[in-house]
Design a protein around this motif. Structure first.
Motif, short mmCIF file in Angstrom:
data_model
loop_
_atom_site.label_atom_id
_atom_site.label_comp_id
_atom_site.label_asym_id
_atom_site.label_seq_id
_atom_site.Cartn_x
_atom_site.Cartn_y
_atom_site.Cartn_z
N MET A 1 0.85 -1.17 0.00
CA MET A 1 0.00 0.00 0.00
C MET A 1 0.90 1.24 0.00
O MET A 1 1.84 1.33 0.78
CB MET A 1 -0.88 -0.04 1.26
CG MET A 1 -2.00 0.97 1.24
SD MET A 1 -3.04 0.98 2.74
CE MET A 1 -4.03 -0.47 2.51
N THR A 2 0.57 2.15 -0.87
CA THR A 2 1.37 3.37 -0.95
C THR A 2 1.05 4.28 0.23
O THR A 2 0.05 4.10 0.93
CB THR A 2 1.08 4.14 -2.26
OG1 THR A 2 -0.26 4.64 -2.20
CG2 THR A 2 1.27 3.25 -3.48
N TYR A 3 1.89 5.27 0.41
CA TYR A 3 1.67 6.24 1.49
C TYR A 3 0.32 6.94 1.30
O TYR A 3 -0.45 7.09 2.25
CB TYR A 3 2.81 7.26 1.53
CG TYR A 3 2.57 8.34 2.55
CD1 TYR A 3 2.74 8.09 3.90
CD2 TYR A 3 2.14 9.61 2.15
CE1 TYR A 3 2.48 9.07 4.84
CE2 TYR A 3 1.89 10.60 3.09
CZ TYR A 3 2.07 10.33 4.43
OH TYR A 3 1.82 11.29 5.36
N ALA A 4 0.03 7.35 0.08
CA ALA A 4 -1.24 8.04 -0.20
C ALA A 4 -2.43 7.13 0.09
O ALA A 4 -3.45 7.59 0.64
CB ALA A 4 -1.28 8.51 -1.65
N GLU A 5 -2.33 5.86 -0.24
CA GLU A 5 -3.41 4.91 0.04
C GLU A 5 -3.59 4.72 1.55
O GLU A 5 -4.72 4.63 2.04
CB GLU A 5 -3.13 3.57 -0.62
CG GLU A 5 -3.26 3.60 -2.13
CD GLU A 5 -2.75 2.35 -2.79
OE1 GLU A 5 -3.28 2.01 -3.87
OE2 GLU A 5 -1.82 1.69 -2.23
N ARG A 6 -2.48 4.68 2.28
CA ARG A 6 -2.56 4.54 3.74
C ARG A 6 -3.22 5.75 4.37
O ARG A 6 -4.03 5.63 5.28
CB ARG A 6 -1.17 4.30 4.34
CG ARG A 6 -0.64 2.91 4.08
CD ARG A 6 0.58 2.59 4.93
NE ARG A 6 1.66 3.56 4.86
CZ ARG A 6 2.67 3.54 4.01
NH1 ARG A 6 2.74 2.57 3.11
NH2 ARG A 6 3.61 4.46 4.04
N VAL A 7 -2.87 6.93 3.87
CA VAL A 7 -3.47 8.16 4.39
C VAL A 7 -4.97 8.17 4.10
O VAL A 7 -5.78 8.48 4.98
CB VAL A 7 -2.78 9.41 3.79
CG1 VAL A 7 -3.57 10.67 4.09
CG2 VAL A 7 -1.36 9.53 4.30
#
Length: 81
Positions: A1-7
């Motif tokens: 999971m990318t950082y943007a997806e986690r956020v």
């Protein structure tokens, strides 16, 4: 999971948790108007991205009173239609 997806995921979870908190507060206020409380009522956090409220248990007298209040409210709504 990318950082943007986690956020994005975290924001959805936070919003779902807040929805549960709001629902608990709304239900407690409505119950108070009827002179009732459900001591085990609480927000159980987000479940599948949605707020989740646990109503808990109560004795038969409280359950019967709750049924009366819901019935009266439903009847009042029917009369408004």
């Amino acid at each position: 999971m990318t950082y943007a997806e986690r956020v994005q995921y975290r924001r959805r979870q936070d919003a779902a948790y807040q929805a549960g908190e709001d629902a608990v507060a709304n239900l407690q206020a409505a119950l108070a108007l009827a002179g009732m409380t459900l001591p085990s009522l609480y927000n159980d956090g987000p479940v599948a991205g949605h707020g989740f409220v646990r109503l808990g248990g109560c004795n038969a007298a409280v359950a019967n009173r709750l049924a009366e209040v819901i019935t009266a409210g439903a009847d009042a709504l029917q009369c408004q239609r």
